[in-house]
Design an enzyme around this catalytic site. Structure first.
Site, PDB file in Angstrom:
ATOM      1  N   GLU A   1       0.799  -1.234   0.000  1.00 30.79           N
ATOM      2  CA  GLU A   1       0.000   0.000   0.000  1.00 30.79           C
ATOM      3  C   GLU A   1       0.835   1.289   0.000  1.00 30.79           C
ATOM      4  O   GLU A   1       0.717   2.128   0.907  1.00 30.79           O
ATOM      5  CB  GLU A   1      -0.983   0.002   1.168  1.00 30.79           C
ATOM      6  CG  GLU A   1      -1.971  -1.156   1.112  1.00 30.79           C
ATOM      7  CD  GLU A   1      -3.048  -1.079   2.190  1.00 30.79           C
ATOM      8  OE1 GLU A   1      -2.856  -0.357   3.200  1.00 30.79           O
ATOM      9  OE2 GLU A   1      -4.095  -1.740   2.019  1.00 30.79           O
TER      10      GLU A   1
ATOM     11  N   GLU B   1      -6.050  -7.893  -1.781  1.00 37.75           N
ATOM     12  CA  GLU B   1      -6.699  -7.805  -0.465  1.00 37.75           C
ATOM     13  C   GLU B   1      -8.148  -7.401  -0.680  1.00 37.75           C
ATOM     14  O   GLU B   1      -8.431  -6.494  -1.467  1.00 37.75           O
ATOM     15  CB  GLU B   1      -6.045  -6.755   0.445  1.00 37.75           C
ATOM     16  CG  GLU B   1      -4.699  -7.103   1.023  1.00 37.75           C
ATOM     17  CD  GLU B   1      -4.257  -6.083   2.086  1.00 37.75           C
ATOM     18  OE1 GLU B   1      -5.133  -5.485   2.757  1.00 37.75           O
ATOM     19  OE2 GLU B   1      -3.043  -5.886   2.236  1.00 37.75           O
TER      20      GLU B   1
END
Length: 423
Positions: free
Chosen positions: A205, A325
């Site tokens: 991320e 995810e």
């Protein structure tokens, strides 16, 4: 000597055929996953991924009392036909650190990672290994910045200096070199030569708030991916993006959850276009990205979000798109367990339809799976899959659907066993 020669000839021929079919020590030799355009490929057939996240594997493999959890989770995943698990290959500073300080590694923790990879191979599961965290958990870029600051070589105390400080770039490249060339103490195989590793993920991320143009992060991605490929050109490589569109993308207004998402210094298409990136990564967290949306609106967003990124994979990137995810929080005000089933089903259906049409939607990884007694590692998305029979059933059904798309349910022994009794 006459009769011996034909016998030797026969044995030589048999040995050649045995080895050429890819057998070593009684086990089929595992091949590397590659890509062809927008599809992952394994053994000449397309591969669609159904898997999960268990970030905690290395940490739990360090100690005798918790090491069994790794094998138990991998075994459970394998029984559901899951093919890939994403987990951390980093722990920088702090408790059970792999990298204690720049260039100093704890062999005890490295052996734990060796164990994780060896166990994955035993259970027929491949690993997507993430290399550093944008967040502070397990050290992350904050720890690298602190190390440079403590040694008096840091240019800035900003976390984002991780991306532009020459000293920190050297720290990270040194870590990459040590990790990629690590010889597994159990299997004897260097990580860069081990097909049990599905792919490397550059960073979890990434965000760079101090340069919303995206140039700083893009330069870092280009440099680090080229460095990795110079050491390891056998494995696939992805960035680890959440999937937000940057300030120059027209989709920032139509697809991003809110305005803030275009001001994080990342851009899905630009970052994923980097020449050494093999596939794109996307996360799906409407619970975190919206404040007041009800469940139905979140489902509508998920459909638009996924279709947009699959379209990008097909038309812009010409690369697979893996949703690495996704999850639905159990802390939502209107949460009901049945919502999670529908949320998963929506995501699985979109990937299945993409696979049937040979589009770029290449698979999904649930966040996150655990086993009993791991409350300290759980969050509002975590699941013990065998305690949630409906989720376990959904996961297994998706494995079988994706296997049938490519005929793997006929070719692969594990798929045959799991899917033979399923419609």
């Amino acid at each position: 000597m006459g009769p011996v020669i034909p016998i030797l000839g026969f044995l030589t021929c048999a040995a050649f055929m045995y080895l050429s079919l890819g057998f070593r020590g009684g086990e089929p030799e595992v091949g590397f996953v590659s890509r062809n355009g927008t599809q992952f490929v394994l053994d000449g057939k397309p591969l669609y991924v159904n898997g999960w996240n268990s970030y905690w594997f290395m940490d739990h493999a360090v100690n005798d009392h918790s090491r069994h959890r790794v094998g138990a989770m991998l075994q459970a995943g394998s029984k559901m036909g899951l093919t890939v698990c994403r987990t951390w290959a980093f722990n920088d500073g702090g408790y059970n650190a792999l990298q204690i300080s720049p260039g100093r590694f704890d062999e005890r923790v490295f052996k734990a990672l060796d164990h994780v990879i060896a166990e994955a191979k035993t259970h027929g599961v491949r690993l997507l290994l993430s290399l550093v965290n944008n967040l502070q958990a397990y050290g992350g870029k904050t720890q690298y910045v602190n190390w440079a600051w403590q040694e008096g070589v840091g240019l800035s105390s900003s976390n984002d200096s991780f991306f532009f400080d020459p000293s920190i770039r050297r720290y990270f490249k040194n870590y990459l070199t040590v990790l990629l060339t690590r010889k597994n103490s159990i299997t004897g195989i260097e990580y860069r030569n081990d097909p049990t590793i599905f792919a490397w993920e550059l960073i979890n991320e990434p965000r760079c708030f101090t340069d919303i143009s995206g140039d700083t992060l893009q330069d870092w991605i280009n440099e680090m991916t080229a460095f990795i490929k110079s050491i390891d050109n056998k494995h696939l490589l992805t960035v680890g993006l959440e999937g937000f569109y940057g300030p120059k993308s027209p989709k920032r207004l139509t697809v991003n959850p809110e305005r803030w998402a275009s001001e994080l210094g990342s851009d899905f298409v630009r970052n994923s276009e980097s020449p050494n990136i093999d596939f794109a990564s996307v996360h799906i967290y409407p619970d975190h990205w919206f404040h007041d949306q009800g469940f139905e609106d979140k489902v509508k967003f998920v459909v638009k979000w996924m279709l947009s990124h699959i379209e990008d994979g097909d038309q812009e990137l010409k690369k697979p798109v893996l949703f690495t995810e996704f999850g639905l929080s159990n802390l939502n005000k209107d949460y009901e367990p049945s919502q999670r089933d529908r949320f998963y089903r929506t995501i699985f259906d979109l990937v299945y339809k993409s696979a049937k049409r040979k589009r770029s939607g290449a698979g999904t990884l649930v966040w996150q799976f655990l086993i009993q007694g791991m409350e300290g590692f759980n969050d509002d998305f975590g699941i013990v899959p065998w305690e949630k029979k409906s989720i376990q059933r959904l996961m297994t059904e998706q494995s079988c659907r994706l296997a049938r798309v490519t005929g793997r349910h006929l070719q692969d022994k594990k798929s045959r066993e799991i899917c033979s009794h399923r419609p």
